[in-house]
Design a protein around this motif. Structure first.
Motif, PDB file in Angstrom:
ATOM      1  N   GLU A 213       0.831  -1.195   0.000  1.00 55.42           N
ATOM      2  CA  GLU A 213       0.000   0.000   0.000  1.00 55.42           C
ATOM      3  C   GLU A 213       0.874   1.256   0.000  1.00 55.42           C
ATOM      4  O   GLU A 213       2.022   1.231   0.446  1.00 55.42           O
ATOM      5  CB  GLU A 213      -0.905   0.008   1.232  1.00 55.42           C
ATOM      6  N   ARG A 214       0.292   2.337  -0.503  1.00 50.87           N
ATOM      7  CA  ARG A 214       0.996   3.616  -0.465  1.00 50.87           C
ATOM      8  C   ARG A 214       1.149   4.065   0.994  1.00 50.87           C
ATOM      9  O   ARG A 214       0.214   3.950   1.786  1.00 50.87           O
ATOM     10  CB  ARG A 214       0.222   4.657  -1.271  1.00 50.87           C
ATOM     11  N   GLU A 215       2.327   4.562   1.328  1.00 55.00           N
ATOM     12  CA  GLU A 215       2.579   4.982   2.704  1.00 55.00           C
ATOM     13  C   GLU A 215       3.187   6.375   2.748  1.00 55.00           C
ATOM     14  O   GLU A 215       3.859   6.805   1.812  1.00 55.00           O
ATOM     15  CB  GLU A 215       3.534   3.993   3.393  1.00 55.00           C
ATOM     16  N   GLY A 216       2.928   7.053   3.852  1.00 54.63           N
ATOM     17  CA  GLY A 216       3.484   8.383   4.025  1.00 54.63           C
ATOM     18  C   GLY A 216       4.948   8.319   4.393  1.00 54.63           C
ATOM     19  O   GLY A 216       5.358   7.475   5.191  1.00 54.63           O
ATOM     20  N   VAL A 217       5.734   9.206   3.822  1.00 51.86           N
ATOM     21  CA  VAL A 217       7.164   9.274   4.088  1.00 51.86           C
ATOM     22  C   VAL A 217       7.504  10.521   4.896  1.00 51.86           C
ATOM     23  O   VAL A 217       8.167  10.437   5.927  1.00 51.86           O
ATOM     24  CB  VAL A 217       7.957   9.276   2.765  1.00 51.86           C
ATOM     25  N   SER A 218       7.033  11.657   4.426  1.00 50.12           N
ATOM     26  CA  SER A 218       7.347  12.910   5.086  1.00 50.12           C
ATOM     27  C   SER A 218       6.372  13.968   4.620  1.00 50.12           C
ATOM     28  O   SER A 218       5.759  13.839   3.555  1.00 50.12           O
ATOM     29  CB  SER A 218       8.782  13.335   4.748  1.00 50.12           C
ATOM     30  N   CYS A 219       6.220  15.012   5.416  1.00 51.98           N
ATOM     31  CA  CYS A 219       5.414  16.139   4.977  1.00 51.98           C
ATOM     32  C   CYS A 219       5.940  17.414   5.621  1.00 51.98           C
ATOM     33  O   CYS A 219       6.642  17.378   6.634  1.00 51.98           O
ATOM     34  CB  CYS A 219       3.937  15.937   5.266  1.00 51.98           C
ATOM     35  N   ILE A 220       5.564  18.538   5.001  1.00 50.03           N
ATOM     36  CA  ILE A 220       5.989  19.838   5.487  1.00 50.03           C
ATOM     37  C   ILE A 220       4.804  20.776   5.433  1.00 50.03           C
ATOM     38  O   ILE A 220       4.018  20.750   4.485  1.00 50.03           O
ATOM     39  CB  ILE A 220       7.178  20.374   4.651  1.00 50.03           C
ATOM     40  N   SER A 221       4.663  21.591   6.472  1.00 55.61           N
ATOM     41  CA  SER A 221       3.535  22.504   6.543  1.00 55.61           C
ATOM     42  C   SER A 221       3.652  23.587   5.477  1.00 55.61           C
ATOM     43  O   SER A 221       4.704  23.793   4.883  1.00 55.61           O
ATOM     44  CB  SER A 221       3.477  23.137   7.928  1.00 55.61           C
ATOM     45  N   ALA A 222       2.551  24.288   5.256  1.00 55.93           N
ATOM     46  CA  ALA A 222       2.536  25.342   4.251  1.00 55.93           C
ATOM     47  C   ALA A 222       3.569  26.425   4.576  1.00 55.93           C
ATOM     48  O   ALA A 222       4.210  26.983   3.678  1.00 55.93           O
ATOM     49  CB  ALA A 222       1.147  25.950   4.141  1.00 55.93           C
ATOM     50  N   SER A 223       3.733  26.717   5.839  1.00 53.02           N
ATOM     51  CA  SER A 223       4.679  27.751   6.257  1.00 53.02           C
ATOM     52  C   SER A 223       6.124  27.283   6.194  1.00 53.02           C
ATOM     53  O   SER A 223       7.043  28.099   6.299  1.00 53.02           O
ATOM     54  CB  SER A 223       4.361  28.188   7.682  1.00 53.02           C
ATOM     55  N   GLY A 224       6.312  25.980   6.013  1.00 55.31           N
ATOM     56  CA  GLY A 224       7.667  25.441   6.011  1.00 55.31           C
ATOM     57  C   GLY A 224       8.199  25.138   7.393  1.00 55.31           C
ATOM     58  O   GLY A 224       9.362  24.761   7.549  1.00 55.31           O
ATOM     59  N   GLY A 225       7.336  25.270   8.396  1.00 58.55           N
ATOM     60  CA  GLY A 225       7.742  25.042   9.763  1.00 58.55           C
ATOM     61  C   GLY A 225       7.695  23.591  10.152  1.00 58.55           C
ATOM     62  O   GLY A 225       8.651  22.837   9.920  1.00 58.55           O
ATOM     63  N   PRO A 226       6.584  23.153  10.773  1.00 63.92           N
ATOM     64  CA  PRO A 226       6.521  21.758  11.211  1.00 63.92           C
ATOM     65  C   PRO A 226       6.710  20.765  10.066  1.00 63.92           C
ATOM     66  O   PRO A 226       6.149  20.921   8.988  1.00 63.92           O
ATOM     67  CB  PRO A 226       5.113  21.651  11.788  1.00 63.92           C
ATOM     68  N   THR A 227       7.514  19.752  10.356  1.00 67.42           N
ATOM     69  CA  THR A 227       7.708  18.652   9.415  1.00 67.42           C
ATOM     70  C   THR A 227       7.472  17.338  10.143  1.00 67.42           C
ATOM     71  O   THR A 227       7.578  17.272  11.373  1.00 67.42           O
ATOM     72  CB  THR A 227       9.124  18.651   8.820  1.00 67.42           C
ATOM     73  N   HIS A 228       7.156  16.306   9.399  1.00 64.66           N
ATOM     74  CA  HIS A 228       6.924  14.992   9.978  1.00 64.66           C
ATOM     75  C   HIS A 228       7.592  13.946   9.108  1.00 64.66           C
ATOM     76  O   HIS A 228       7.675  14.111   7.881  1.00 64.66           O
ATOM     77  CB  HIS A 228       5.423  14.707  10.104  1.00 64.66           C
ATOM     78  N   TYR A 229       8.059  12.887   9.750  1.00 65.24           N
ATOM     79  CA  TYR A 229       8.724  11.802   9.037  1.00 65.24           C
ATOM     80  C   TYR A 229       8.217  10.465   9.537  1.00 65.24           C
ATOM     81  O   TYR A 229       7.937  10.297  10.726  1.00 65.24           O
ATOM     82  CB  TYR A 229      10.235  11.867   9.264  1.00 65.24           C
ATOM     83  N   ALA A 230       8.149   9.519   8.629  1.00 64.09           N
ATOM     84  CA  ALA A 230       7.886   8.140   9.035  1.00 64.09           C
ATOM     85  C   ALA A 230       9.084   7.635   9.832  1.00 64.09           C
ATOM     86  O   ALA A 230      10.230   8.040   9.575  1.00 64.09           O
ATOM     87  CB  ALA A 230       7.653   7.265   7.806  1.00 64.09           C
TER      88      ALA A 230
END
Length: 125
Positions: free
Chosen positions: A44-61
């Motif tokens: 299945e498709r999985e999340g790797v990383s994301c970044i907020s619109a402002s470029g501040g908060p980021t998240h990683y698997a």
């Protein structure tokens, strides 16, 4: 209508690096959170990383923490994923996606409105 185009994929040896790019056109991505997702054959498709619109908060698997870095360049309407220490299990098609709003969530795949066509990353010796 936003168009997202990924680039930068390819074949790399284990331990190598790649930088993926996600270029947006049609709509400015300034107000969109951007996520990177991947899908390996038969999985299945999985999340790797994301970044907020402002470029501040980021998240990683958990599987990529400490190895991958996401960043964005508002001037170029682009988001990047720097991948270091690549492993064979990172082999997949990588997609970027846009979700209107500041906050991002790599677990909410269905919440992303726009998707690119993907770029293949193959890690093999």
């Amino acid at each position: 209508q936003m168009l997202l185009v990924e680039s930068g994929g390819g074949l790399v040896q284990p331990g190598g690096s790649l930088r993926l790019s996600c270029k947006a056109s049609g709509v400015a991505v300034d107000y969109y959170a951007i996520g990177w997702f991947r899908q390996a054959p038969g999985k299945e498709r999985e999340g790797v990383s994301c970044i907020s619109a402002s470029g501040g908060p980021t998240h990683y698997a958990d599987s990529v923490k400490g190895r991958f870095t996401i960043s964005r360049d508002h001037a170029n309407n682009s988001v990047y994923l720097r991948m270091n220490g690549l492993k064979p299990e990172d082999t997949a098609v990588y997609f970027c996606a846009a979700d209107y709003g500041d906050m991002c969530d790599i677990d909410s795949i269905n919440g992303y409105e726009y998707w690119g066509q993907g770029t293949q990353v193959t890690v093999s010796s």
